[in-house]
Enzyme design. Structure first.
Site, PDB file in Angstrom:
ATOM      1  N   CYS A 120       3.166  -4.089   1.776  1.00  0.00           N
ATOM      2  CA  CYS A 120       4.334  -4.049   2.646  1.00  0.00           C
ATOM      3  C   CYS A 120       5.609  -3.875   1.817  1.00  0.00           C
ATOM      4  O   CYS A 120       6.470  -3.048   2.151  1.00  0.00           O
ATOM      5  CB  CYS A 120       4.411  -5.327   3.479  1.00  0.00           C
ATOM      6  SG  CYS A 120       5.644  -5.266   4.802  1.00  0.00           S
ATOM      7  N   CYS A 121       5.728  -4.626   0.731  1.00  0.00           N
ATOM      8  CA  CYS A 121       6.893  -4.492  -0.146  1.00  0.00           C
ATOM      9  C   CYS A 121       6.956  -3.099  -0.769  1.00  0.00           C
ATOM     10  O   CYS A 121       8.033  -2.522  -0.914  1.00  0.00           O
ATOM     11  CB  CYS A 121       6.843  -5.541  -1.261  1.00  0.00           C
ATOM     12  SG  CYS A 121       7.261  -7.216  -0.736  1.00  0.00           S
ATOM     13  N   CYS A 229       8.967  -8.835  -5.363  1.00  0.00           N
ATOM     14  CA  CYS A 229       8.631  -7.788  -4.400  1.00  0.00           C
ATOM     15  C   CYS A 229       8.170  -6.513  -5.081  1.00  0.00           C
ATOM     16  O   CYS A 229       7.562  -5.644  -4.443  1.00  0.00           O
ATOM     17  CB  CYS A 229       9.841  -7.489  -3.502  1.00  0.00           C
ATOM     18  SG  CYS A 229      11.285  -6.884  -4.397  1.00  0.00           S
TER      19      CYS A 229
END
Length: 235
Positions: A120-121, A229
Site C-alpha cells: 500500500c505504501c 513507509c
C-alpha cells in the site's frame, strides 16, 4: 531556467557540500540549497508540523513543497496543507497516486493497508514520489536522527541512490525540543493532531496516538515490525 545536472555532477556537489556544510545551521543549509538548485529543488512535507516549510519559505522563497495525498489522510492534515498553501510564499505541489483509493480497492481488494501495508505504501507513497522527483536535482526532508533508531545516522547532505539525486536533511541534528522551540518562536502552523497524542502523523488507518515517553514513531503501523513507509529506505 536552470537545466538538469548530470548525476556525476550532482554527486560531486553532494560530496563537497557534505563536508563544507557538516556543521552549518539549518538556515544556512536551506539557503545554500535554494541558491544552488533554484527551481530544481523540492521540499517534502507530510504536513505534521510546518517547521521545514517555514525554513524553506524564509530562505528559499517560492520553493516547491511536495505533499503526497495518499487518499487516506486525516482531515486535519488536509486542512494543514491548505493553510500552508494560503500562508507561506511557497509553491505547493500535491502529488497523487496513479489509482484512487476506490480503484486500488477494486484491483487489490479493500483495506490493502491491513493485509500488505508495504504494498500500500509503495503504491500510494513511494511510486508517486519517485515520479514527482524526476524533475528535481535535490530534495529536502525533515528527517531527524532522534526520531527513531533507523534514522540515527541521517546525514545533513547525502546522495539518494533510490531516486538519483541529492537528499538534504537540514534538521538532522535537531531534537524534538528544538523543533518545538522553533515552532513557538516563529509561530509556525501545526497539525492539530500533534496536540492530540499523535506525535508522528501519517495515513489515518495506520496511525495511532503515542503513549507518553514512547518512540514518536511507535504510533505508525502499531503492532507491526514496519517502521518506515519506504520513502527513506535506500535500495
Amino acid at each position: 531556467m536552470m537545466d538538469a545536472r548530470p548525476p556525476a555532477e550532482l554527486r560531486r556537489i553532494a560530496d563537497r557540500a557534505a563536508a563544507e556544510l557538516h556543521d552549518a545551521t539549518a538556515e544556512e543549509v536551506v539557503g545554500w540549497a535554494g541558491r544552488t538548485f533554484g527551481h530544481r529543488l523540492a521540499v517534502a512535507s507530510s504536513m505534521a508540523d510546518t517547521v521545514l516549510v517555514d525554513l524553506a519559505a524564509r530562505h528559499a522563497p517560492g520553493v516547491h513543497v511536495l505533499f503526497l495525498d495518499t487518499g487516506y489522510h486525516f482531515p486535519e492534515t488536509i486542512g494543514t496543507r491548505d493553510a500552508v498553501a494560503a500562508t507561506y510564499p511557497i509553491t505547493l505541489v500535491t502529488v497523487v497516486p496513479e489509482q484512487t483509493v476506490a480503484e486500488q480497492d477494486r484491483w487489490y481488494g479493500p483495506r490493502l493497508y491491513t493485509r500488505d501495508p508495504d504494498k500500500c505504501c509503495a503504491l500510494r507513497k513511494v511510486a508517486p514520489l519517485a515520479g514527482a522527483l524526476k524533475q528535481y536535482d535535490a530534495w529536502v526532508t525533515g528527517m531527524r536522527r532522534d526520531e527513531s533508531p533507523t534514522r540515527a545516522d541521517t546525514p545533513v547532505i547525502g546522495w539518494d541512490e533510490q531516486h538519483g539525486l541529492i537528499k538534504i536533511n537540514p534538521l538532522a541534528a535537531w531534537t524534538t525540543t528544538e523543533v518545538a522551540e522553533y515552532a513557538v518562536r516563529q509561530g509556525v502552523l501545526l497539525n492539530p493532531l500533534l496536540s492530540d497524542g499523535y506525535l508522528s502523523v501519517g495515513c489515518r488507518p495506520c496511525t495511532t496516538r503515542v503513549s507518553p515517553g514512547a518512540d514518536p514513531r511507535s504510533g505508525r503501523w502499531a503492532g507491526r515490525a514496519k517502521t518506515e513507509c519506504g520513502l527513506h529506505l535506500a535500495k
